[in-house]
Design a protein around this motif. Structure first.
Motif, short mmCIF file in Angstrom:
data_model
loop_
_atom_site.label_atom_id
_atom_site.label_comp_id
_atom_site.label_asym_id
_atom_site.label_seq_id
_atom_site.Cartn_x
_atom_site.Cartn_y
_atom_site.Cartn_z
N LEU A 101 0.81 -1.21 0.00
CA LEU A 101 0.00 0.00 0.00
C LEU A 101 0.85 1.27 0.00
O LEU A 101 0.45 2.29 -0.56
N ARG A 102 2.01 1.20 0.62
CA ARG A 102 2.79 2.43 0.79
C ARG A 102 4.05 2.49 -0.07
O ARG A 102 4.66 3.55 -0.21
N ILE A 103 4.46 1.36 -0.65
CA ILE A 103 5.69 1.33 -1.44
C ILE A 103 5.34 1.17 -2.91
O ILE A 103 4.72 0.17 -3.29
N PRO A 104 5.70 2.09 -3.78
CA PRO A 104 5.42 1.93 -5.21
C PRO A 104 6.41 0.96 -5.85
O PRO A 104 7.50 0.72 -5.32
N ARG A 105 6.01 0.38 -6.96
CA ARG A 105 6.93 -0.48 -7.71
C ARG A 105 8.06 0.38 -8.25
O ARG A 105 7.85 1.45 -8.83
N GLU A 106 9.29 -0.10 -8.07
CA GLU A 106 10.46 0.63 -8.52
C GLU A 106 11.50 -0.38 -9.03
O GLU A 106 12.32 -0.88 -8.26
N PRO A 107 11.47 -0.73 -10.32
CA PRO A 107 12.46 -1.66 -10.85
C PRO A 107 13.88 -1.10 -10.73
O PRO A 107 14.08 0.11 -10.71
N VAL A 108 14.83 -2.01 -10.65
CA VAL A 108 16.23 -1.59 -10.63
C VAL A 108 16.54 -0.89 -11.95
O VAL A 108 16.27 -1.44 -13.03
N ARG A 126 13.59 -3.32 -0.37
CA ARG A 126 12.38 -2.51 -0.25
C ARG A 126 11.28 -3.06 -1.14
O ARG A 126 10.11 -3.14 -0.73
N GLN A 127 11.63 -3.47 -2.35
CA GLN A 127 10.61 -3.99 -3.27
C GLN A 127 10.05 -5.32 -2.80
O GLN A 127 8.86 -5.60 -2.98
N ALA A 128 10.88 -6.17 -2.18
CA ALA A 128 10.39 -7.44 -1.67
C ALA A 128 9.36 -7.23 -0.58
O ALA A 128 8.48 -8.08 -0.37
N ASP A 129 9.43 -6.10 0.12
CA ASP A 129 8.46 -5.78 1.16
C ASP A 129 7.07 -5.51 0.59
O ASP A 129 6.09 -5.43 1.36
N SER A 183 -2.91 -3.17 -9.84
CA SER A 183 -1.78 -2.32 -9.50
C SER A 183 -0.54 -2.86 -10.20
O SER A 183 -0.64 -3.66 -11.14
N ASP A 184 0.62 -2.44 -9.74
CA ASP A 184 1.89 -2.90 -10.33
C ASP A 184 2.43 -4.07 -9.53
O ASP A 184 2.48 -4.03 -8.29
N PRO A 185 2.86 -5.15 -10.20
CA PRO A 185 3.31 -6.34 -9.48
C PRO A 185 4.65 -6.12 -8.78
O PRO A 185 5.37 -5.14 -9.04
N VAL A 186 4.99 -7.05 -7.91
CA VAL A 186 6.30 -7.05 -7.26
C VAL A 186 7.37 -7.27 -8.32
O VAL A 186 7.16 -7.98 -9.31
N THR A 187 8.53 -6.65 -8.13
CA THR A 187 9.65 -6.81 -9.07
C THR A 187 10.36 -8.14 -8.80
O THR A 187 11.52 -8.18 -8.39
#
Length: 504
Positions: free
Chosen positions: A8-15, A42-45, A112-116
């Motif tokens: 909910l609070r962390i946006p998807r951010e690919p490396v 952070r993305q795994a969270d 939404s955007d999936p986990v990286t």
């Protein structure tokens, strides 16, 4: 577990990959030197630790994604590394090369955007390797049984490692001069440098797997495959789908028109140090890549690094939309508009997407010396692919690369005859649901990977190798503890049905 509110609070951010201008100046991986760990923890969270993790259905290996996401989120790299290898022999390969259907199947992808997931996977295996977690796992005792594996691509290597760890004496036979199959000579360095592959092969050697190169078993002048079956208790045929599709249009015989794998192999041999310059080069030429898949994208990135004047990629399929088509709902791997790193590089250099969608080649034009100088294209109707009148165009070309895919195992040679193999209706080596060669003429012979499935993804090849190894172990000993993630006739999940898995 991961942060229950992370999604909910962390946006998807690919490396982020290296800047286009920087990576076009070398052959290193697009992420080389980038700090993956700050991103992936952070993305795994963001992983929701779903009650029903649909990411498993997108992955034929059944990777334990929520588990290693949780460990990565807490920077427990050893535990993450162990869970990653519980289902995957070569995560350093899939973390770089797989198109990540697991991300399309992520529950977050519903709205939404999936986990990286792919970035997390690569970071775990790279950090684990850096920390020295990769070590050999030899069998505690030998079985006294011998197995020959023909082909050293991902399916053959996965089968060999599983069978060696089960205690069998395994020899991998590869016709090329180095082990790795298409991983070695078909994948450009900028997608996967060969050091991770070399480390894995060395691990397998230390476990007891024997490798033989220059072994063209079943070749036109070779009688070795039949004798191999007589000397070994079982044979695994994992020769891939190397029969290249052709483009039978006028002008095909002109000089300067090559199959994509011929071109990519030349480029990879330069990086291996075999020669100072490739036998086929894009330097100073207008390049046209015919074929819109991953191999075409690999040719595109290679041509840009070699100094092509321009590169155009021809795709017969219509341009996909940004959103999922109605007939491809979550959690299937949808045909949407995607940009590979090579497309990004071409767009960064020329200012536009290098692809021409919904186009077909009518003919090649040549010069007085018999060398290709242009392609004549036509737009096509999306469904029937028939030519649309009045849409013909000419594209200049000094080098044409055919990346049209493969139609099954190579037809030349005597492998089929020597091992009693049959072809199925799709032109692949026929087999039963348990990977055994069909027809009863070849007891103890098993078929794994693209040779039996047809052209597919690297993650399917590894899953096939693991499942075929379980079938071989059961054939040799009467039972097996090896995992079998898929059956031979399973197919990727579609909107019409769910993929069936065996036990892990």
């Amino acid at each position: 577990m991961t942060d229950p509110f992370g999604f909910l609070r962390i946006p998807r951010e690919p490396v982020p990959a290296r800047p286009v201008g920087e990576r076009l100046g070398d052959w290193h991986e697009v992420y080389a030197g980038q700090a993956l760990l700050p991103f992936v923890s952070r993305q795994a969270d963001r992983c929701m630790d779903c009650g029903v993790p649909f990411c498993h259905t997108g992955c034929p290996l059944g990777n334990l994604i929520p588990e290693w996401n949780a460990y990565a989120a807490h920077a427990d790299w050893y535990a993450a590394y162990e869970r990653l290898h519980a289902t995957n022999n070569f995560p350093e390969v899939t973390g770089r090369l797989c198109p990540a259907p697991c991300e399309d199947a992520c529950v977050l992808a519903i709205n939404s955007d999936p986990v990286t997931i792919k970035n997390v996977e690569q970071a775990i295996v790279d950090e684990g390797t850096r920390c020295g977690y990769m070590r050999p796992h030899p069998a505690e005792r030998g079985s006294g049984r011998t197995v020959a594996v023909i082909g050293s691509g991902p399916a053959g290597l996965a089968a060999a490692q599983q069978l060696t760890r089960a205690g069998h004496t395994v020899t991998v036979h590869e016709r090329a001069d180095r082990i790795g199959g298409l991983l070695r000579y078909g994948i450009p360095e900028f997608k996967m440098e060969k050091a991770p592959l070399d480390r894995r092969i060395e691990q397998m050697r230390e476990e007891g797997t024997v490798f033989v190169t220059g072994a063209d078993l079943g070749g036109a002048t070779d009688a070795g495959a039949g004798g191999l079956r007589g000397r070994c208790d079982a044979v695994v045929v994992a020769v891939g789908a190397g029969e290249r599709r052709e483009l039978p249009v006028p002008g095909r015989a002109l000089a300067g028109i090559h199959q994509a794998m011929e071109y990519l192999t030349c480029a990879n041999r330069v990086q291996e140090g075999d020669c100072a310059a490739p036998g086929i080069t894009a330097e100073g030429r207008h390049v046209v890549v015919v074929g819109g898949g991953d191999t075409g994208s690999d040719c595109l990135g290679t041509a840009l690094r070699q100094g092509a004047l321009s590169v155009v990629q021809i795709d017969i399929n219509p341009e996909p939309g940004e959103d999922r088509p109605e007939g491809e709902p979550w959690p299937v791997y949808a045909r949407t508009y995607r940009i590979s790193h090579a497309h990004e590089e071409a767009r960064g250099r020329a200012g536009q997407d290098p692809r021409l969608f919904a186009r077909a080649t009518l003919r090649f034009d040549g010069d007085a010396a018999g060398r290709v100088r242009a392609l004549r294209l036509t737009a096509v109707e999306p469904v029937s692919r028939s030519a649309l009148a009045g849409t013909e165009q000419v594209v200049p070309a000094g080098l044409v690369l055919l990346a049209l895919g493969f139609s099954g195992p190579e037809r030349a040679g005597r492998l089929r005859e020597q091992l009693g193999l049959e072809l199925d209706e799709r032109g692949n080596f026929a087999r039963d649901a348990g990977f055994a060669a069909a027809g009863g003429r070849a007891p103890g012979v098993f078929v794994a990977g693209d040779a039996g499935r047809g052209q597919s993804l690297v993650v399917w090849a590894i899953a096939e190798g693991r499942a075929a190894a379980a079938a071989v172990d059961r054939y040799l000993t009467g039972s097996t503890c090896l995992p079998a993630p898929i059956a031979a006739h399973d197919r990727p999940m579609t909107a019409l049905g769910r993929m069936r898995y065996g036990a892990f």
